[in-house]
Enzyme design. Structure first.
Site, PDB file in Angstrom:
ATOM      1  N   HIS A   1      24.470  33.033 -27.204  1.00 30.78           N
ATOM      2  CA  HIS A   1      25.799  33.579 -27.984  1.00 30.78           C
ATOM      3  C   HIS A   1      25.666  34.581 -28.946  1.00 30.78           C
ATOM      4  O   HIS A   1      24.503  34.974 -29.117  1.00 30.78           O
ATOM      5  CB  HIS A   1      26.148  32.440 -29.180  1.00 30.78           C
ATOM      6  CG  HIS A   1      26.888  31.095 -28.396  1.00 30.78           C
ATOM      7  ND1 HIS A   1      26.048  29.795 -28.573  1.00 30.78           N
ATOM      8  CD2 HIS A   1      27.823  30.782 -28.064  1.00 30.78           C
ATOM      9  CE1 HIS A   1      26.751  28.864 -27.962  1.00 30.78           C
ATOM     10  NE2 HIS A   1      27.854  29.485 -27.600  1.00 30.78           N
TER      11      HIS A   1
ATOM     12  N   ASP B   1      29.820  24.936 -32.712  1.00 26.56           N
ATOM     13  CA  ASP B   1      30.580  25.553 -31.588  1.00 26.56           C
ATOM     14  C   ASP B   1      31.995  24.934 -31.264  1.00 26.56           C
ATOM     15  O   ASP B   1      32.781  25.521 -30.661  1.00 26.56           O
ATOM     16  CB  ASP B   1      29.685  25.157 -30.147  1.00 26.56           C
ATOM     17  CG  ASP B   1      28.440  26.126 -30.008  1.00 26.56           C
ATOM     18  OD1 ASP B   1      28.502  27.379 -30.435  1.00 26.56           O
ATOM     19  OD2 ASP B   1      27.604  25.559 -29.656  1.00 26.56           O
TER      20      ASP B   1
ATOM     21  N   CYS C   1      23.846  26.427 -35.171  1.00 29.85           N
ATOM     22  CA  CYS C   1      24.540  25.459 -34.412  1.00 29.85           C
ATOM     23  C   CYS C   1      24.659  24.167 -34.807  1.00 29.85           C
ATOM     24  O   CYS C   1      25.535  23.418 -34.646  1.00 29.85           O
ATOM     25  CB  CYS C   1      23.654  25.327 -33.225  1.00 29.85           C
ATOM     26  SG  CYS C   1      22.872  26.794 -32.584  1.00 29.85           S
TER      27      CYS C   1
END
Ligand code: CIR
Length: 268
Positions: free
Chosen positions: A160, A66, A249
């Site tokens: 997301h 992120d 992630c």
């Protein structure tokens, strides 16, 4: 040469941000073990794993994806939508300065790397609770430097964009999608593989070279991928999933020196 940036699981992870999940206890030792297994899988696939400095007090700091988007010549340092995550970005920026020209998403824009999906020369950016129109606009300006287009896509049913869809082939553009969370028709010109309906969270997989790293917890979707001719590698990811993190992630994977205009042109 592929680099994979990662960061240790922080002991504060039990206070992580949660949006679509109820809080359940996280077994820290098991989360660390899973993360080690994930790093070993990246190494087995040819990545040089570079660990970013530990940030023990930032509960979501293991989810390095992120914090930045690495393009061909440029790296865009994100400005995370969750305020609690903004302290994660400076160490990512320091690491990326060695490899790319670094640009920053600036206030009032917000953008999480988990909302940025690249397929060949095209980028889709999720307009979500973490990523704003302004953030996407700033990404578009940065991506134009590398001759990449950016299309905004509304994300409502999951955290997301990449919770709902990931790229599983750049050469013959193909995505793995949960059709309940994002309309597959969004990805015009792409082949689509759908997750097994019993595994809604299975769309988040990590493509490294031509191997798809999948969560071991979703065997039916993995079987589908294999049946479509894809090579997969399962890794245990159940503990970090409790913190709303998926396979993409935990890393930022990029080539040190990408060939210009790598990847097939997008088929319109
Ligand atoms: C968060 O809510 O920010 C973390 N608990 C999970 C972040 C997952 N990151 C990702 O999907 N790229």
């Amino acid at each position: 040469m592929l680099i994979a940036l990662t960061r240790a699981v922080p002991p504060s992870i039990f206070t992580c941000e949660l949006t679509h999940l109820e809080r359940v206890p996280i077994d820290f030792a098991r989360a660390v073990q899973e993360h080690d297994g994930y790093e070993r899988a990246l190494e087995a696939l040819g990545c040089r794993v570079e660990r970013l400095p530990d940030l023990p007090d930032l509960p979501d700091s293991v989810f390095v994806e992120d914090t930045a988007i690495v393009l061909d010549t440029v790296a865009v340092i994100a400005r995370p939508g969750a305020e609690s995550r903004r302290g994660e970005t400076p160490t990512t920026a320091d690491a990326l300065k060695r490899y790319r020209d670094v640009l920053f998403v600036t206030e009032p824009g917000v953008l999480d790397g988990g909302d940025v999906l690249r397929i060949g020369r095209r980028i889709y950016a999720g307009l979500s609770t973490r990523t704003s129109k302004e953030g996407i606009g700033q990404l578009r300006d940065a991506a134009a430097r590398d001759d990449l287009s950016v299309t905004g896509v509304r994300v409502g049913k999951c955290l997301h964009l990449k919770s709902a869809v990931t790229t599983i082939d750049h050469q013959r553009p193909t995505v793995l999608v949960n059709p309940d969370w994002i309309d597959p028709a969004t990805f015009e010109g792409c082949d689509v593989v759908e997750v097994d309906p019993a595994e809604p969270q299975a769309a988040n997989v990590l493509l490294v070279g031509s191997t798809i790293v999948c969560a071991a917890e979703f065997p039916a979707t993995r079987r589908r991928l294999e049946e479509h001719g894809f090579r997969t590698m399962p890794v245990a990811a159940g503990e970090l999933a409790k913190a709303e993190g998926g396979l993409t992630c935990g890393s930022i994977v990029f080539e040190i020196d990408p060939a210009p205009h790598k990847g097939a042109p997008y088929r319109d």
